[in-house]
Write an enzyme that holds these catalytic residues in place. Structure first.
Site, mmCIF file in Angstrom:
data_model
loop_
_atom_site.group_PDB
_atom_site.id
_atom_site.type_symbol
_atom_site.label_atom_id
_atom_site.label_comp_id
_atom_site.label_asym_id
_atom_site.label_seq_id
_atom_site.Cartn_x
_atom_site.Cartn_y
_atom_site.Cartn_z
ATOM 1 N N HIS A 19 10.936 4.817 -5.922
ATOM 2 C CA HIS A 19 10.192 6.074 -5.815
ATOM 3 C C HIS A 19 8.804 5.756 -5.279
ATOM 4 O O HIS A 19 8.104 4.915 -5.832
ATOM 5 C CB HIS A 19 10.092 6.780 -7.167
ATOM 6 C CG HIS A 19 9.404 8.100 -7.055
ATOM 7 N ND1 HIS A 19 10.085 9.278 -6.833
ATOM 8 C CD2 HIS A 19 8.087 8.418 -7.065
ATOM 9 C CE1 HIS A 19 9.212 10.271 -6.725
ATOM 10 N NE2 HIS A 19 7.986 9.773 -6.872
ATOM 11 N N CYS A 20 8.413 6.422 -4.213
ATOM 12 C CA CYS A 20 7.129 6.115 -3.576
ATOM 13 C C CYS A 20 6.147 7.261 -3.782
ATOM 14 O O CYS A 20 6.364 8.353 -3.255
ATOM 15 C CB CYS A 20 7.349 5.864 -2.078
ATOM 16 S SG CYS A 20 5.804 5.604 -1.216
ATOM 17 N N PRO A 21 5.051 7.044 -4.563
ATOM 18 C CA PRO A 21 4.089 8.137 -4.779
ATOM 19 C C PRO A 21 3.369 8.558 -3.504
ATOM 20 O O PRO A 21 2.927 9.693 -3.391
ATOM 21 C CB PRO A 21 3.114 7.543 -5.798
ATOM 22 C CG PRO A 21 3.314 6.078 -5.762
ATOM 23 C CD PRO A 21 4.708 5.816 -5.277
ATOM 24 N N ASN A 64 5.552 11.005 -2.268
ATOM 25 C CA ASN A 64 5.994 11.892 -3.340
ATOM 26 C C ASN A 64 7.503 12.119 -3.296
ATOM 27 O O ASN A 64 7.984 13.247 -3.479
ATOM 28 C CB ASN A 64 5.237 13.235 -3.247
ATOM 29 C CG ASN A 64 5.409 14.072 -4.498
ATOM 30 O OD1 ASN A 64 5.598 13.534 -5.589
ATOM 31 N ND2 ASN A 64 5.368 15.383 -4.345
ATOM 32 N N ASN A 65 8.251 11.073 -3.021
ATOM 33 C CA ASN A 65 9.704 11.206 -2.893
ATOM 34 C C ASN A 65 10.333 9.822 -3.108
ATOM 35 O O ASN A 65 9.635 8.807 -3.068
ATOM 36 C CB ASN A 65 10.038 11.711 -1.484
ATOM 37 C CG ASN A 65 11.446 12.272 -1.390
ATOM 38 O OD1 ASN A 65 12.231 12.206 -2.345
ATOM 39 N ND2 ASN A 65 11.777 12.829 -0.237
#
Ligand SMILES: [Zn+2]
Ligand SMILES: [Zn+2]
Length: 406
Positions: A185-187, A190-191
């Protein structure tokens, strides 16, 4: 120089605080001033502030900051994405506003293309949702990859989504759903990075790095008249370094925050996307996702502790059929309640077309002994060199598979 010196000082102090907070707990630093500072920073100051809050507001600020912390770190939110876009846009506008009038046309021509690419790939990463596993695409996702019976085995049900977990998938608590071919999950976007948007994520890293390097080149080009003031001299002489320092100061003064400041920022930040891109290229070459690299690391530890056993699918299939025939009970065929054997059953196996096949099944037992009643069928494995990675198609084929978006 005044403003730049202040910025450099602020960056230095922030970097030092981050270093102390992150590394102060390491055993090697625990009994040093860094470890002591870490305890002051992360333990005593927060405790002191909590105590003050308890006496003054009855603990309301503590509750609110906890809620904010949970929102920032444990819920899906666009704050990091907004900061990232604001920083990128702000730097680009500040730089181009001052640089464009000074630049020749040939250097201006690539700018619209290079600056638009990170936005394009961010947008493609952010809006992508085909990798979310839903009841309507679940059957398709189950047929993307075979279970390798080492990291992923059949019949694992996600308790939140209530769906069987496809091979290579992972439930993301931030996205609130299982994600196909989940990487992480990559902030920043945001996905989740996974099936379909992994290639856009890599393109985003590449385009960011290239834009950074071009920005650094343009600021060098704009400042280079000042670099000519350098009188030369031997690389190892005092005069060379005195000169270099003086010329840097003159160039930074002449360029100001917009040219020299942004130029230094681009050099400092280019390492991040290129470093991450290099790491992901290594993972792709080795045939694994970030999620799987963690699973392999866990398996390596369990192997070193002596809890892992390898069996042959073919031999187990024969064994299970014989037992089933002998006892007439599927329950016995599964090994009579031995937890390790539930990891694999001939009856639940679905054939999924995949270029590589493997006869291997890896199980972990709780007691370091081979599955009961089948000791002869399992061999203890101590190293990852003894197990195959079913998802590794071979270096270049892994890249081709990833680029196809599967
Ligand atoms: Zn799930
Ligand atoms: Zn996610």
């Amino acid at each position: 120089m005044g403003v730049l010196l202040k910025i450099a000082l602020a960056v230095g102090v922030l970097s030092f605080i981050t270093f102390v907070a992150l590394f102060g707990q390491l055993p090697a630093l625990r009994k040093t001033p860094i470890g002591w500072l870490q305890r002051v920073l992360c333990l005593h100051i927060p405790n002191g502030m909590r105590a003050i809050d308890r006496h003054t507001t009855g603990g309301r600020i503590t509750i609110k900051s906890k809620r904010l912390g949970r929102y920032l770190f444990y819920e899906k939110n666009p704050i990091v994405l907004i900061i990232f876009l604001a920083l990128m846009t702000g730097s680009a506008v500040l730089f181009l506003w001052n640089a464009i009038p000074e630049l020749p046309t040939r250097l201006i021509v690539p700018i619209p293309f290079l600056v638009s690419q990170p936005y394009l790939f961010t947008w493609l990463c952010v809006r992508h949702n085909d990798h979310y596993i839903t009841p309507s695409n679940h059957t398709d996702r189950l047929h993307d990859y075979p279970y390798d019976d080492a990291l992923f085995s059949a019949n694992n049900i996600c308790s939140t989504c209530n769906l069987t977990k496809p091979a290579r998938s992972k439930h993301c608590s931030l996205c609130g759903t299982c994600v196909a071919m989940c990487d992480h999950h990559c902030p920043w976007i945001n996905n989740c990075v996974g099936r379909g948007n992994y290639r856009y994520f890599l393109a985003l890293l590449l385009s960011l790095g290239v834009m950074d390097l071009y920005g650094a080149y343009l600021s060098y080009w704009l400042l280079q008249p000042w670099f000519k003031l350098h009188r030369g001299g031997g690389f190892f002489t005092q005069q060379y370094w005195d000169d270099t320092f003086q010329v840097m100061v003159i160039a930074i003064n002449a360029g100001g925050l917009s040219i020299a400041g942004v130029g230094m920022l681009t050099i400092a930040t280019a390492a991040l996307p290129f470093g991450l891109l290099g790491y992901h290229c290594y993972l792709i070459w080795a045939g694994m996702t970030t999620n799987e690299s963690q699973k392999w690391a866990d398996l390596r530890e369990d192997m070193a502790d002596g809890f892992c056993f390898k069996g042959s699918r073919e031999e187990l299939r024969t064994h299970q059929r014989l037992r089933k025939y002998g006892h007439g009970s599927a329950g016995h065929a599964n090994g009579g309640g031995n937890p390790a054997l539930h990891a694999w059953s001939d009856e639940t196996e679905v054939h999924i077309p995949w270029p590589v096949s493997s006869d291997q099944i890896v199980v972990r037992t709780m007691d370091g002994r081979p599955p009961r009643g089948q000791e002869a069928l399992w061999r203890q494995v101590w190293s990852l060199n003894d197990v195959e990675n079913l998802y590794d198609l071979g270096g270049w084929d892994n890249f081709a598979h990833m680029l196809k978006g599967n």
